[in-house]
Design a protein around this motif. Structure first.
Motif, mmCIF file in Angstrom:
data_model
loop_
_atom_site.group_PDB
_atom_site.id
_atom_site.type_symbol
_atom_site.label_atom_id
_atom_site.label_comp_id
_atom_site.label_asym_id
_atom_site.label_seq_id
_atom_site.Cartn_x
_atom_site.Cartn_y
_atom_site.Cartn_z
ATOM 1 N N LYS A 25 44.106 16.482 60.352
ATOM 2 C CA LYS A 25 42.976 16.544 61.289
ATOM 3 C C LYS A 25 41.652 16.232 60.610
ATOM 4 C CE LYS A 25 45.143 20.323 63.792
ATOM 5 N NZ LYS A 25 45.019 21.689 64.256
ATOM 6 N N THR A 26 40.743 15.662 61.397
ATOM 7 C CA THR A 26 39.323 15.613 61.077
ATOM 8 C C THR A 26 38.604 16.168 62.297
ATOM 9 O OG1 THR A 26 38.964 13.381 61.946
ATOM 10 C CG2 THR A 26 39.548 13.554 59.617
ATOM 11 N N ASN A 27 37.275 16.171 62.253
ATOM 12 C CA ASN A 27 36.555 16.698 63.411
ATOM 13 C C ASN A 27 36.569 15.740 64.601
ATOM 14 O OD1 ASN A 27 34.935 14.843 62.150
ATOM 15 N ND2 ASN A 27 33.064 16.025 62.367
ATOM 16 N N LEU A 28 36.963 14.477 64.395
ATOM 17 C CA LEU A 28 36.984 13.498 65.479
ATOM 18 C C LEU A 28 38.378 13.174 65.998
ATOM 19 C CD1 LEU A 28 34.435 10.851 64.153
ATOM 20 C CD2 LEU A 28 34.015 12.772 65.684
ATOM 21 N N ILE A 29 39.370 13.148 65.084
ATOM 22 C CA ILE A 29 40.701 12.646 65.437
ATOM 23 C C ILE A 29 41.770 13.525 64.800
ATOM 24 C CG2 ILE A 29 42.249 10.653 65.319
ATOM 25 C CD1 ILE A 29 39.755 8.908 64.924
ATOM 26 N N VAL A 30 42.877 13.682 65.513
ATOM 27 C CA VAL A 30 44.065 14.346 64.979
ATOM 28 C C VAL A 30 45.150 13.282 64.849
ATOM 29 C CG1 VAL A 30 45.788 16.140 65.382
ATOM 30 C CG2 VAL A 30 43.437 16.491 66.152
ATOM 31 N N LEU A 31 45.827 13.265 63.697
ATOM 32 C CA LEU A 31 46.863 12.276 63.443
ATOM 33 C C LEU A 31 48.218 12.965 63.331
ATOM 34 C CD1 LEU A 31 47.952 9.473 62.638
ATOM 35 C CD2 LEU A 31 47.232 9.974 60.303
ATOM 36 N N TYR A 32 49.157 12.551 64.174
ATOM 37 C CA TYR A 32 50.540 13.015 64.106
ATOM 38 C C TYR A 32 51.365 11.897 63.491
ATOM 39 C CZ TYR A 32 49.274 16.698 67.390
ATOM 40 O OH TYR A 32 48.690 17.785 67.978
ATOM 41 N N ALA A 33 52.097 12.219 62.434
ATOM 42 C CA ALA A 33 52.916 11.210 61.756
ATOM 43 C C ALA A 33 54.388 11.488 62.026
ATOM 44 C CB ALA A 33 52.646 11.231 60.266
ATOM 45 N N GLY A 34 55.131 10.427 62.270
ATOM 46 C CA GLY A 34 56.565 10.540 62.505
ATOM 47 C C GLY A 34 57.341 10.598 61.205
ATOM 48 N N LYS A 35 58.607 10.272 61.285
ATOM 49 C CA LYS A 35 59.476 10.312 60.114
ATOM 50 C C LYS A 35 59.097 9.234 59.116
ATOM 51 C CE LYS A 35 63.461 12.059 62.613
ATOM 52 N NZ LYS A 35 64.845 11.813 63.000
ATOM 53 N N ILE A 36 59.429 9.503 57.860
ATOM 54 C CA ILE A 36 59.229 8.513 56.810
ATOM 55 C C ILE A 36 60.309 7.446 56.957
ATOM 56 C CG2 ILE A 36 59.282 8.141 54.317
ATOM 57 C CD1 ILE A 36 58.033 10.899 54.014
ATOM 58 N N LYS A 37 59.919 6.189 56.773
ATOM 59 C CA LYS A 37 60.832 5.067 56.964
ATOM 60 C C LYS A 37 61.928 5.045 55.915
ATOM 61 C CE LYS A 37 57.784 1.594 58.883
ATOM 62 N NZ LYS A 37 57.229 0.274 58.622
ATOM 63 N N ILE A 38 63.117 4.721 56.362
ATOM 64 C CA ILE A 38 64.225 4.436 55.459
ATOM 65 C C ILE A 38 64.331 2.921 55.295
ATOM 66 C CG2 ILE A 38 66.716 4.590 55.161
ATOM 67 C CD1 ILE A 38 66.535 7.219 56.825
ATOM 68 N N ASP A 39 64.272 2.227 56.428
ATOM 69 C CA ASP A 39 64.319 0.765 56.439
ATOM 70 C C ASP A 39 62.886 0.233 56.457
ATOM 71 O OD1 ASP A 39 64.976 -1.885 56.714
ATOM 72 O OD2 ASP A 39 65.429 -1.729 58.860
ATOM 73 N N LYS A 40 62.448 -0.379 55.391
ATOM 74 C CA LYS A 40 61.069 -0.869 55.281
ATOM 75 C C LYS A 40 60.813 -2.126 56.112
ATOM 76 C CE LYS A 40 59.670 2.178 52.269
ATOM 77 N NZ LYS A 40 58.665 3.156 52.539
ATOM 78 N N LEU A 112 44.109 8.867 56.965
ATOM 79 C CA LEU A 112 45.192 8.180 56.267
ATOM 80 C C LEU A 112 45.287 8.622 54.809
ATOM 81 C CD1 LEU A 112 44.837 4.643 57.853
ATOM 82 C CD2 LEU A 112 46.531 6.401 58.368
ATOM 83 N N GLU A 113 44.127 8.859 54.164
ATOM 84 C CA GLU A 113 44.124 9.366 52.791
ATOM 85 C C GLU A 113 44.728 10.762 52.729
ATOM 86 O OE1 GLU A 113 40.206 9.173 51.149
ATOM 87 O OE2 GLU A 113 40.075 7.009 51.461
ATOM 88 N N LYS A 114 44.339 11.624 53.688
ATOM 89 C CA LYS A 114 44.886 12.980 53.735
ATOM 90 C C LYS A 114 46.408 12.946 53.922
ATOM 91 C CE LYS A 114 41.080 15.723 55.595
ATOM 92 N NZ LYS A 114 40.663 16.563 56.745
ATOM 93 N N LEU A 115 46.857 12.066 54.788
ATOM 94 C CA LEU A 115 48.289 11.948 55.049
ATOM 95 C C LEU A 115 49.038 11.474 53.798
ATOM 96 C CD1 LEU A 115 50.483 12.180 57.224
ATOM 97 C CD2 LEU A 115 50.068 9.785 57.754
ATOM 98 N N ALA A 116 48.470 10.518 53.090
ATOM 99 C CA ALA A 116 49.093 10.015 51.872
ATOM 100 C C ALA A 116 49.155 11.105 50.795
ATOM 101 C CB ALA A 116 48.336 8.804 51.351
ATOM 102 N N ASN A 117 48.088 11.889 50.668
ATOM 103 C CA ASN A 117 48.055 12.962 49.673
ATOM 104 C C ASN A 117 48.952 14.120 50.047
ATOM 105 O OD1 ASN A 117 46.202 11.545 48.142
ATOM 106 N ND2 ASN A 117 44.444 12.524 49.097
ATOM 107 N N LYS A 118 49.122 14.343 51.327
ATOM 108 C CA LYS A 118 49.957 15.454 51.804
ATOM 109 C C LYS A 118 51.429 15.211 51.483
ATOM 110 C CE LYS A 118 51.010 17.983 56.022
ATOM 111 N NZ LYS A 118 50.751 18.096 57.443
ATOM 112 N N ASN A 119 51.859 13.966 51.545
ATOM 113 C CA ASN A 119 53.279 13.645 51.376
ATOM 114 C C ASN A 119 53.627 13.101 50.001
ATOM 115 O OD1 ASN A 119 54.058 14.454 53.957
ATOM 116 N ND2 ASN A 119 53.222 12.573 54.804
ATOM 117 N N ILE A 120 52.761 13.304 49.039
ATOM 118 C CA ILE A 120 53.082 12.843 47.672
ATOM 119 C C ILE A 120 53.978 13.854 46.987
ATOM 120 C CG2 ILE A 120 52.075 12.507 45.381
ATOM 121 C CD1 ILE A 120 49.842 10.985 46.688
#
Length: 120
Positions: A25-40, A112-120
């Motif tokens: 989340k940020t103060n403007l937008i909430v981002l919901y991410a689905g499953k991580i890709k297996i097939d790129k 997008l940065e938060k999402l990338a850092n969250k799933n490292i």
């Protein structure tokens, strides 16, 4: 405009993405991410939601969706940040109504940065 292969449309796909509980989340937008890709090879699908609680008028809601959609189109075109997920849903919050393109763009990049850092 987003390519047809990058659009998240069906109610079933939206529900599956919401159930994954990967939220940033940020103060403007909430981002919901689905499953991580297996097939790129399959493209990342993106959906946008602006509810009537954000603004009563459809013209304003559609403008917000257009601004978010254009940001994501350019990100998909120029970088591979979004390639890790099957689906993403961007949900606008109430503070986004009076924001311009640059402020929305900054908010999306932060998400997008938060999402990338969250799933490292």
């Amino acid at each position: 405009m987003l390519k047809k292969e990058n659009r998240l449309k069906s109610k079933r796909a939206f529900s599956a993405t919401y159930k994954n509980n990967n939220v940033v989340k940020t103060n403007l937008i909430v981002l919901y991410a689905g499953k991580i890709k297996i097939d790129k090879n399959c493209p990342t699908r993106v959906g946008f939601v602006v509810s009537k609680k954000v603004h009563k008028r459809a013209v304003i809601r559609n403008r917000i969706k257009r601004l978010m959609r254009e940001n994501i189109r350019l990100i998909l075109k120029n970088s591979s940040i979004l390639d890790n997920y099957q689906s993403l849903i961007f949900v606008a919050s109430g503070g986004i109504v009076d924001k311009n393109y640059e402020e929305i763009s900054k908010s999306i990049l932060i998400l997008l940065e938060k999402l990338a850092n969250k799933n490292i």
